[in-house]
Design an enzyme around this catalytic site. Structure first.
Site, PDB file in Angstrom:
ATOM      1  N   GLY A   1       0.771  -1.238   0.000  1.00  0.00           N
ATOM      2  CA  GLY A   1       0.000   0.000   0.000  1.00  0.00           C
ATOM      3  C   GLY A   1       0.800   1.285   0.000  1.00  0.00           C
TER       4      GLY A   1
ATOM      5  N   ARG B   1     -15.515 -13.693 -10.441  1.00  0.00           N
ATOM      6  CA  ARG B   1     -14.949 -12.340 -10.457  1.00  0.00           C
ATOM      7  C   ARG B   1     -16.046 -11.283 -10.311  1.00  0.00           C
ATOM      8  NH1 ARG B   1     -10.027 -11.334 -11.993  1.00  0.00           N
ATOM      9  NH2 ARG B   1      -9.769 -13.320 -13.033  1.00  0.00           N
TER      10      ARG B   1
ATOM     11  N   LEU C   1     -10.185  -6.595 -12.972  1.00  0.00           N
ATOM     12  CA  LEU C   1     -11.570  -6.208 -12.727  1.00  0.00           C
ATOM     13  C   LEU C   1     -12.477  -6.876 -13.759  1.00  0.00           C
ATOM     14  CD1 LEU C   1     -11.314  -2.367 -11.996  1.00  0.00           C
ATOM     15  CD2 LEU C   1     -11.051  -4.301 -10.433  1.00  0.00           C
TER      16      LEU C   1
ATOM     17  N   ASN D   1      -5.325   3.215 -12.674  1.00  0.00           N
ATOM     18  CA  ASN D   1      -4.365   2.201 -12.228  1.00  0.00           C
ATOM     19  C   ASN D   1      -2.963   2.753 -12.417  1.00  0.00           C
ATOM     20  OD1 ASN D   1      -3.369  -0.388 -11.423  1.00  0.00           O
ATOM     21  ND2 ASN D   1      -2.957  -0.863 -13.575  1.00  0.00           N
TER      22      ASN D   1
ATOM     23  N   HIS E   1       0.997   1.376 -13.055  1.00  0.00           N
ATOM     24  CA  HIS E   1       1.744   0.178 -13.455  1.00  0.00           C
ATOM     25  C   HIS E   1       3.215   0.580 -13.636  1.00  0.00           C
ATOM     26  CE1 HIS E   1       2.315  -3.802 -15.198  1.00  0.00           C
ATOM     27  NE2 HIS E   1       3.069  -3.221 -16.125  1.00  0.00           N
TER      28      HIS E   1
ATOM     29  N   ASP F   1      -9.537  -0.006 -18.673  1.00  0.00           N
ATOM     30  CA  ASP F   1     -10.584  -0.582 -19.523  1.00  0.00           C
ATOM     31  C   ASP F   1     -10.610  -2.096 -19.305  1.00  0.00           C
ATOM     32  OD1 ASP F   1      -8.586  -1.693 -21.076  1.00  0.00           O
ATOM     33  OD2 ASP F   1      -8.873  -0.327 -22.770  1.00  0.00           O
TER      34      ASP F   1
ATOM     35  N   ASP G   1      -3.944  -4.113 -18.035  1.00  0.00           N
ATOM     36  CA  ASP G   1      -3.129  -2.896 -17.996  1.00  0.00           C
ATOM     37  C   ASP G   1      -3.386  -1.995 -19.205  1.00  0.00           C
ATOM     38  OD1 ASP G   1      -1.929  -3.464 -15.508  1.00  0.00           O
ATOM     39  OD2 ASP G   1      -0.501  -4.812 -16.462  1.00  0.00           O
TER      40      ASP G   1
ATOM     41  N   GLU H   1       6.618   6.537  -9.011  1.00  0.00           N
ATOM     42  CA  GLU H   1       5.184   6.218  -8.971  1.00  0.00           C
ATOM     43  C   GLU H   1       4.458   7.084  -7.956  1.00  0.00           C
ATOM     44  OE1 GLU H   1       4.032   2.061  -8.576  1.00  0.00           O
ATOM     45  OE2 GLU H   1       5.957   1.427  -9.360  1.00  0.00           O
TER      46      GLU H   1
HETATM   47  C1  GRF Z   1       3.418  -0.835  -7.579  1.00  0.00           C
HETATM   48  O1  GRF Z   1       4.650  -1.016  -8.222  1.00  0.00           O
HETATM   49  C2  GRF Z   1       2.329  -0.585  -8.579  1.00  0.00           C
HETATM   50  O2  GRF Z   1       2.756   0.121  -9.706  1.00  0.00           O
HETATM   51  C3  GRF Z   1       1.938  -1.984  -8.991  1.00  0.00           C
HETATM   52  O3  GRF Z   1       2.015  -2.733  -7.803  1.00  0.00           O
HETATM   53  C4  GRF Z   1       2.945  -2.125  -6.903  1.00  0.00           C
HETATM   54  C5  GRF Z   1       2.191  -1.850  -5.647  1.00  0.00           C
HETATM   55  O4  GRF Z   1       3.003  -1.328  -4.629  1.00  0.00           O
HETATM   56  N1  GRF Z   1       0.645  -1.997  -9.628  1.00  0.00           N
HETATM   57  P1  GRF Z   1       2.329  -0.668  -3.358  1.00  0.00           P
HETATM   58  O5  GRF Z   1       1.390  -1.714  -2.749  1.00  0.00           O
HETATM   59  O6  GRF Z   1       1.604   0.561  -3.773  1.00  0.00           O
HETATM   60  O7  GRF Z   1       3.472  -0.379  -2.429  1.00  0.00           O
END
Ligand code: GRF
Length: 222
Positions: A28, A81, A109, A123, A125, A157, A161, A190
């Site tokens: 998280g 799902r 999803l 999202n 990635h 979508d 990804d 990120e």
């Molecule tokens: C991150 O690298 C994110 O881009 C990917 O999963 C990882 C999650 O890390 N989708 P965190 O749980 O936010 O620390």
């Protein structure tokens, strides 16, 4: 995306915050980065209304609770799902969530979920999509021998990804990089990029046109 809201809390119209729901499965750190950005005003007029995890053991749940965020665990428990997603959507709606941010949420999803929150699910990635979608993107980048990878925030979508790209940040690969070292450098980016992208969405500065995300005012800085 959302109507402009008055900035002055003392104005006649009460300021209404965009309610954000965050879905996690693990540690998280992106969830916490978004919470920080909401708290310090980089994401204005917003609140984290709910953090949902599909894993009861997710470390992020404790971090979220420690800073006073409302949390809920919705495990799959062998359901389809869509059945699982329907329970998550009910929880999000109950909390008034308008914008969903996936932050290390490790399940695809259902089409039902994507449709229910169309262009209101984001999202993050850790690659420059469309390169290296799916699992182990850092390993994929190292194996491909690219000079740079990075991270992407996109609307979600129905594809893995996939969806219109809101923002990207490039991170160079360095000699001697391992999955861990590359992962750590990308993760730092990120945390900034996700907050910047959510700000663009909640302030209504962008619009989705086909597969592209465009500034409503082309003179706005990117
Ligand atoms: C991150 O690298 C994110 O881009 C990917 O999963 C990882 C999650 O890390 N989708 P965190 O749980 O936010 O620390």
């Amino acid at each position: 995306m959302f109507a402009a809201r008055p900035a002055n809390p003392n104005s006649v119209l009460h300021q209404v915050n965009t309610k954000i729901g965050i879905l996690i499965s693990g540690r998280g750190s992106n969830m916490l980065a978004l919470a920080d950005a909401v708290d310090d005003g980089r994401i204005p007029n917003a609140e984290i209304a709910l953090v949902v995890s599909d894993k009861s053991q997710a470390a992020g749940l404790k971090h979220a609770a420690a800073r006073g965020l409302k949390t809920q665990v919705v495990e799959r428990r062998g359901r389809s799902r869509e059945e699982h997603d329907r329970e998550i959507i009910a929880a999000l709606r109950e909390a008034g969530v308008e914008l969903v941010c996936l932050a290390g949420y490790m399940r695809l999803l259902s089409d039902y979920f994507v449709e229910a929150y169309r262009n209101r699910i984001l999202n993050i990635h850790p690659s420059l999509l469309p390169a290296f979608p799916g699992l182990e993107p850092h390993r994929q980048a190292l194996d491909a021998g690219v000079a740079a990878s990075g991270c992407t925030v996109h609307f979600v979508d129905e594809t893995l990804d996939g969806g219109p790209i809101i923002a990207q940040r490039t991170v160079p690969l360095l000699p001697g990089d391992t999955e861990e070292s590359l992962q750590a450098r990308i993760l730092e980016q990120e945390h900034q990029l996700y907050a910047e992208a959510v700000e663009l969405v909640v302030t209504g500065k962008i619009q989705v046109v086909g597969q592209r995300v465009l500034r409503k005012n082309p003179e706005d800085d990117y």
